[in-house]
Design a protein around this motif. Structure first.
Motif, short mmCIF file in Angstrom:
data_model
loop_
_atom_site.label_atom_id
_atom_site.label_comp_id
_atom_site.label_asym_id
_atom_site.label_seq_id
_atom_site.Cartn_x
_atom_site.Cartn_y
_atom_site.Cartn_z
N LEU A 152 9.85 4.28 3.53
CA LEU A 152 10.08 5.60 4.11
C LEU A 152 10.69 5.49 5.51
O LEU A 152 11.67 6.17 5.82
CB LEU A 152 8.77 6.39 4.16
CG LEU A 152 8.86 7.80 4.72
CD1 LEU A 152 9.77 8.67 3.86
CD2 LEU A 152 7.47 8.41 4.83
N ILE A 153 10.15 4.63 6.34
CA ILE A 153 10.68 4.44 7.70
C ILE A 153 12.11 3.90 7.63
O ILE A 153 12.99 4.34 8.37
CB ILE A 153 9.76 3.53 8.53
CG1 ILE A 153 8.44 4.25 8.82
CG2 ILE A 153 10.43 3.06 9.82
CD1 ILE A 153 7.35 3.38 9.39
N GLY A 154 12.35 2.96 6.73
CA GLY A 154 13.70 2.42 6.56
C GLY A 154 14.70 3.48 6.13
O GLY A 154 15.83 3.54 6.63
N MET A 155 14.30 4.36 5.20
CA MET A 155 15.19 5.43 4.75
C MET A 155 15.48 6.41 5.88
O MET A 155 16.61 6.85 6.04
CB MET A 155 14.57 6.14 3.55
CG MET A 155 14.56 5.30 2.28
SD MET A 155 13.68 6.05 0.90
CE MET A 155 14.64 7.51 0.62
N ILE A 156 14.47 6.75 6.65
CA ILE A 156 14.67 7.67 7.79
C ILE A 156 15.62 7.03 8.79
O ILE A 156 16.53 7.70 9.31
CB ILE A 156 13.31 8.02 8.45
CG1 ILE A 156 12.48 8.89 7.50
CG2 ILE A 156 13.50 8.72 9.79
CD1 ILE A 156 11.05 9.12 7.93
N TYR A 157 15.45 5.74 9.06
CA TYR A 157 16.31 5.04 9.99
C TYR A 157 17.75 5.04 9.49
O TYR A 157 18.69 5.30 10.26
CB TYR A 157 15.81 3.60 10.18
CG TYR A 157 16.68 2.77 11.09
CD1 TYR A 157 16.66 2.95 12.47
CD2 TYR A 157 17.54 1.82 10.56
CE1 TYR A 157 17.46 2.19 13.29
CE2 TYR A 157 18.35 1.06 11.37
CZ TYR A 157 18.31 1.26 12.74
OH TYR A 157 19.13 0.50 13.56
N LEU A 158 17.94 4.74 8.20
CA LEU A 158 19.30 4.68 7.66
C LEU A 158 19.97 6.05 7.60
O LEU A 158 21.18 6.16 7.74
CB LEU A 158 19.27 4.08 6.26
CG LEU A 158 18.96 2.59 6.19
CD1 LEU A 158 18.79 2.14 4.74
CD2 LEU A 158 20.07 1.78 6.87
N LEU A 159 19.18 7.10 7.39
CA LEU A 159 19.75 8.44 7.28
C LEU A 159 20.00 9.09 8.64
O LEU A 159 20.71 10.10 8.71
CB LEU A 159 18.84 9.33 6.43
CG LEU A 159 18.71 8.92 4.96
CD1 LEU A 159 17.67 9.76 4.26
CD2 LEU A 159 20.06 9.06 4.25
N SER A 160 19.45 8.54 9.68
CA SER A 160 19.65 9.18 11.00
C SER A 160 20.78 8.58 11.78
O SER A 160 21.53 7.80 11.44
CB SER A 160 18.38 9.11 11.83
OG SER A 160 17.90 7.80 11.94
#
Length: 160
Positions: A152-160
């Motif tokens: 989840l943290i990785g996806m948020i990082y990649l999407l921001s």
């Protein structure tokens, strides 16, 4: 939801928890509870149903029962919560909450019923989160949670 039997005419001499001996999920958690309780006997309904003729076999098949020496019978989640009285560190709050809160009673009745109808899935979840040995449970759920949070943290990082 669960047929309530307030009393049985043939009570046991010691508190008796009756469960389905053909259920692997039930067996796993009974082993856990046995290691945490005192003064409580555990038997399968296949072993003892004939000793309680006033409780129909179909009712034993639906849900666990806790039968007290005074003849009181607790069913389903109520029987599970009542077993907490027999834990090494007794906890009466869950059973009292079940008795006094209709909302909690409905929620736990439905949850128990859903789990009873999905025992193979519940066994898979149990094994994934706690491992194969009920007496030496591991905290695999912590790894699942850590992995999910990392994704989840990785996806948020990649999407921001």
């Amino acid at each position: 939801m669960f047929t309530k039997y307030l009393k049985t005419s043939k009570p046991p001499t010691h508190p008796l928890f009756v469960w389905d001996g053909e259920c692997g999920f039930c067996k796993y958690w009974i082993m856990v509870w046995q290691s945490n309780t005192k003064g409580l006997t555990y038997r399968t309904f296949q072993e003892v149903a004939r000793d309680f003729p006033d409780i129909p076999l179909k009712e034993f098949k639906k849900a666990s029962r806790l039968i007290e020496p005074d003849g009181s019978v607790f069913s389903g989640p109520d029987s599970a919560f009542r077993t907490f009285y027999y834990f090494h560190k007794p906890n009466k709050h869950w059973h009292k909450w079940y008795e006094n809160s209709s909302i909690f009673q409905k929620l736990t009745d439905h949850g128990y019923n859903w789990m009873a109808k999905n025992r193979p899935l519940m066994m898979k979840i149990t094994l994934a989160f706690w491992g194969k040995n009920p007496l030496r449970r591991k905290t695999y759920w912590l790894f699942w949670l850590t992995g999910a949070m990392s994704i989840l943290i990785g996806m948020i990082y990649l999407l921001s």
